[in-house]
Write an enzyme that holds these catalytic residues in place. Structure first.
Site, PDB file in Angstrom:
ATOM      1  N   ASP A  75      17.527  26.853 -29.325  1.00 22.49           N
ATOM      2  CA  ASP A  75      16.217  26.763 -28.666  1.00 22.49           C
ATOM      3  C   ASP A  75      16.336  26.271 -27.225  1.00 22.49           C
ATOM      4  OD1 ASP A  75      14.807  27.482 -31.022  1.00 22.49           O
ATOM      5  OD2 ASP A  75      14.992  25.426 -31.759  1.00 22.49           O
ATOM      6  N   CYS A 101       0.839  -1.191   0.000  1.00 22.37           N
ATOM      7  CA  CYS A 101       0.000   0.000   0.000  1.00 22.37           C
ATOM      8  C   CYS A 101       0.875   1.242   0.000  1.00 22.37           C
ATOM      9  CB  CYS A 101      -0.950   0.011   1.202  1.00 22.37           C
ATOM     10  SG  CYS A 101      -0.082   0.041   2.787  1.00 22.37           S
ATOM     11  N   ASP A 118      14.003  22.549 -31.897  1.00 20.01           N
ATOM     12  CA  ASP A 118      14.867  21.421 -32.247  1.00 20.01           C
ATOM     13  C   ASP A 118      16.351  21.761 -32.237  1.00 20.01           C
ATOM     14  OD1 ASP A 118      14.816  23.087 -34.528  1.00 20.01           O
ATOM     15  OD2 ASP A 118      15.352  21.398 -35.811  1.00 20.01           O
ATOM     16  N   ASP A 136       9.323  27.174 -32.675  1.00 24.13           N
ATOM     17  CA  ASP A 136      10.448  27.580 -33.515  1.00 24.13           C
ATOM     18  C   ASP A 136      10.023  27.314 -34.966  1.00 24.13           C
ATOM     19  OD1 ASP A 136      13.157  28.140 -34.357  1.00 24.13           O
ATOM     20  OD2 ASP A 136      13.379  25.974 -34.593  1.00 24.13           O
ATOM     21  N   CYS A 152       3.405   1.644   2.758  1.00 21.68           N
ATOM     22  CA  CYS A 152       4.623   0.835   2.570  1.00 21.68           C
ATOM     23  C   CYS A 152       5.644   1.606   1.742  1.00 21.68           C
ATOM     24  CB  CYS A 152       4.291  -0.480   1.868  1.00 21.68           C
ATOM     25  SG  CYS A 152       3.255  -1.598   2.817  1.00 21.68           S
TER      26      CYS A 152
END
Length: 730
Positions: free
Chosen positions: A625, A16, A621, A420, A19
């Site tokens: 950036d 649970c 990419d 971009d 735990c």
């Protein structure tokens, strides 16, 4: 300075949320441990620590807390162990149900007018193996928890069923001769059987939530055909090295990342990038380990092995995301720390209250047992991790890698997406469309510009190389070259210091466009990207002008339209000129445009939008950036981009399809919705069930069924995410 390390541990024995919290606290007490996150659904602990701490001390700390820790085994071994565990649980459930059914049968047939009862000795014979043999796991786990000074779900089950079992034995022992005693053995046996059934169904469901990761792990072949001096050798993939030649036959998986040096074929990359159609592969093309060679015989040169491969990185990212803890889980952790002790108090008050109200001890004990059983917090601990595992797995199958749960939670609140341009909304494969040399020698202009870009991976550099190759031009050597971020490149060709870049670099050099000004404006208005070649040094001068044309990516318009339908604002942010940016923005229906932006300008725009109370996603990419990706609430990197961009982003798209951007936001929202639904159901079972049990409106048998149902419903609800498909790609 101490070296920081991370380590994953497999944890067994957790049942649970309390735990998982106790394992976290046990590991967190170690001085060298910096951060620890325990995932109940995956049964893993992710630990960050500084040396000289080693795994033995970490394992010892977990074992001392009453659980079992070990280093993660190989996927094949782990699956085999899970299969054995499931088989053992299935047999235990079947036997428990078979023994409990005769005990509960009289209650089931009562509505039919049949009144009969098994003799006390028969009930004892049937119930005792269920209580102490099949239910031994609850006693063992409860004892470990008590020994560690804590409490957990197993303690509630052990106390509740033991109370019912003990009360039954007491009634049997004190019954008057000839009078059938009132026993509650069926309640204890059925509760244990139902809890075991719930745990078995829960284990099966948890395995399904990790199906995406297992599917990725199975993509790695164990052997490959290495070619040495024309002779094939079957070798283990672990023995391959950079530069080895590997022969891939039709139908086989690529063992490593590499470059095709011989042959032509198609590669099925669907499980890696989500791309449904096979991708053509020819000499010079890159191939990804784990993809399937569809129809041709290929020879590839090894470029990446082991943990360097794309597949290994994907597996690592998915595993990290599934093992991570969502911010909302912190609330659950705080609740779980006090949950079991509070339930024990409520059960004691229930027992005392009914007894003081004049009820028999038997009645008071039964209601207290019902409170203990209904309150087991299994579902609470599974609510968040089960949804995260299913959601990130479903996303990975479609080429969306969610690196961390922080990005997952933030993505559902996104109301502004900043794109971009080059390589994100456009193909990033521009061509030289126009050129104008002041001296009229276009070839010389091309040679000087191409020479400056030697060694560069920029898209415009590649366009120059292609044009120079088409004209069969030999490039002179360049020296002292360096990149000016967001502006261009400088270097020395022969004895001439040169600069190649955009309008901003032209202005920084102190030059004016001169007679080429009108031509530059015209090309920019046509949407071309313009670069100026300049003589630097003591006699700066404009040498010429080059214009590059790029095309929109398939799906860019659909991506922007899908976001706008969701009420999300779209921005275009680029280092390119305004004319080129406007052309792309107009074609896509984007009204907010910022051009000629340096990396710092991009990060500043993101910060400004955030100050305007917007939750911002940045999609890019390139290296330029990275600051904006890191500064945004959610950074989304295109998979065709640079490693720097992908490291700065919280979400990576494995193929360069802009339509995956709205898909990533959609699966994030769906996953967070499932988390909230799961937490609601986990809490509602307890909020409603505990009062019902305390006031005597819920028997221990129905309490056990409800408790088992809560865990199964939470995990089953999460599994609906496995059916998710990107809407805009269907």
């Amino acid at each position: 300075m101490p070296t920081s390390r991370t380590l994953d541990l497999s944890i067994s024995g957790m049942t649970c949320a309390s735990c998982a919290g106790r394992v976290e606290r046990a590991l967190g007490k170690i001085t060298e441990v910096q951060q620890v996150s325990v995932n109940l659904a995956s049964e893993r602990a992710h630990v960050s620590f500084v040396e000289p701490l080693d795994s033995a001390r970490l394992i010892a700390a977990v074992n001392q807390a009453g659980y079992t820790a070990s280093l993660p085994c190989e996927p094949v071994e782990r699956d085999a162990e899970r299969f054995r565990q499931l088989r053992h649980e299935r047999w235990a459930v079947c036997l428990a149900l078979a023994l409990a059914l005769p005990l509960v049968a009289p209650m089931l047939v009562q509505p039919l007018g049949l009144h009969w009862m098994l003799p006390a000795w028969a009930q004892f014979v049937l119930a005792t193996p269920v209580q102490f043999i099949l239910g031994a796991r609850f006693y063992q786990a409860a004892w470990k928890a008590l020994r560690a000074g804590a409490s957990n779900m197993d303690l509630l089950v052990a106390l509740g069923t033991s109370a019912g079992y003990g009360l039954s034995l007491y009634n049997w022992a004190t019954a008057q001769p000839g009078i059938e005693p009132h026993l509650f053995l069926e309640a204890s046996a059925v509760v244990i059987a139902l809890v075991l059934l719930g745990k078995y169904l829960e284990s099966r469901a948890k395995q399904q939530t990790a199906s995406a990761l297992r599917a990725l792990e199975t993509l790695r072949p164990e052997y490959a055909w290495r070619v040495v001096e024309g002779v094939e050798q079957r070798v283990a993939v672990s023995d391959l090295r950079h530069g080895d030649l590997i022969r891939i036959k039709p139908g086989e998986r690529f063992a490593v990342d590499g470059e095709v040096v011989e042959g032509a074929s198609h590669a099925d990359e669907s499980l890696i990038t989500g791309e449904s159609l096979p991708v053509p592969k020819h000499t010079g093309d890159r191939v990804t380990g784990g993809a399937i060679n569809v129809d041709g015989l290929l020879v590839i040169r090894t470029l990446a092995v082991g943990g360097e491969t794309v597949l290994a990185q994907i597996i690592r990212l998915v595993d990290d995301a599934q093992s991570a803890k969502a911010p909302i889980q912190r609330l659950v952790d705080r609740v779980s720390q006090v949950f079991v002790p509070v339930v024990l108090v409520l059960a004691s008050l229930t027992l005392l209250g009914w007894w003081l109200a004049g009820a028999s001890l038997q009645t008071a004990v039964l209601h207290a047992v019902a409170v203990l059983v209904i309150a087991c917090p299994c579902a609470l601990g599974l609510a968040t991790p089960a949804a995260i595992m299913a959601g990130t797995g479903a996303a990975a199958r479609h080429g969306i890698l969610i690196r961390d749960t922080e990005a997952l939670e933030q993505a559902r609140r996104i109301d502004c997406v900043v794109f971009d341009k080059t390589g994100t909304l456009t193909n990033g494969s521009p061509r030289v469309a126009q050129m104008a040399a002041l001296d009229g020698d276009d070839n010389s202009l091309l040679m000087l510009a191409g020479a400056l870009q030697q060694g560069s991976e920029h898209a415009l550099a590649k366009a120059l190389f292609i044009e120079c190759a088409a004209r069969q031009l030999t490039l002179p050597t360049v020296s002292d070259s360096s990149v000016l971020s967001g502006r261009g490149i400088v270097g020395t060709v022969g004895q001439s210091p040169l600069r190649l870049g955009n309008q901003r670099l032209l202005e920084e050099t102190g030059l004016s466009p001169g007679p080429l000004a009108a031509q530059a404006r015209a090309w920019e208005e046509e949407g071309h990207t313009v670069s100026w070649l300049m003589q630097a040094g003591t006699q700066p001068a404009v040498l010429g002008l080059l214009a590059f044309a790029d095309t929109l990516k398939t799906g860019a318009a659909a991506a922007v339209a899908a976001l706008q339908r969701e009420g999300i604002e779209c921005y275009l942010l680029t280092g390119d000129n305004l004319g080129s940016a406007r052309r792309v923005a107009d074609a896509l229906g984007i009204t907010h445009v910022t051009a000629q932006a340096l990396p710092a300008d991009k990060a500043q725009l993101i910060a400004q939008l955030q100050q305007d109370k917007k939750t911002v996603a940045m999609v890019g990419d390139g290296i330029n950036d990275a600051p904006a990706l890191a500064g945004a609430d959610v950074g989304i990197a295109m998979g065709n981009g640079t490693d720097v961009a992908m490291q700065a982003a919280g979400i990576t798209l494995m193929r360069a399809d802009p339509r995956l951007v709205p898909a990533a936001l959609h699966i994030s929202r769906k996953t967070c919705t499932k988390i909230r639904q799961n937490l609601f159901w986990a809490f509602i079972f307890n909020v409603v069930g505990i009062p019902l049990a305390a006031f005597g409106w819920l028997s221990p048998v129905f309490a056990g069924a409800a408790m088992a149902l809560s865990s199964v419903s939470v995990v089953s609800n999460a599994l609906w995410l496995n059916r998710w498909r990107p809407r805009n790609l269907q």
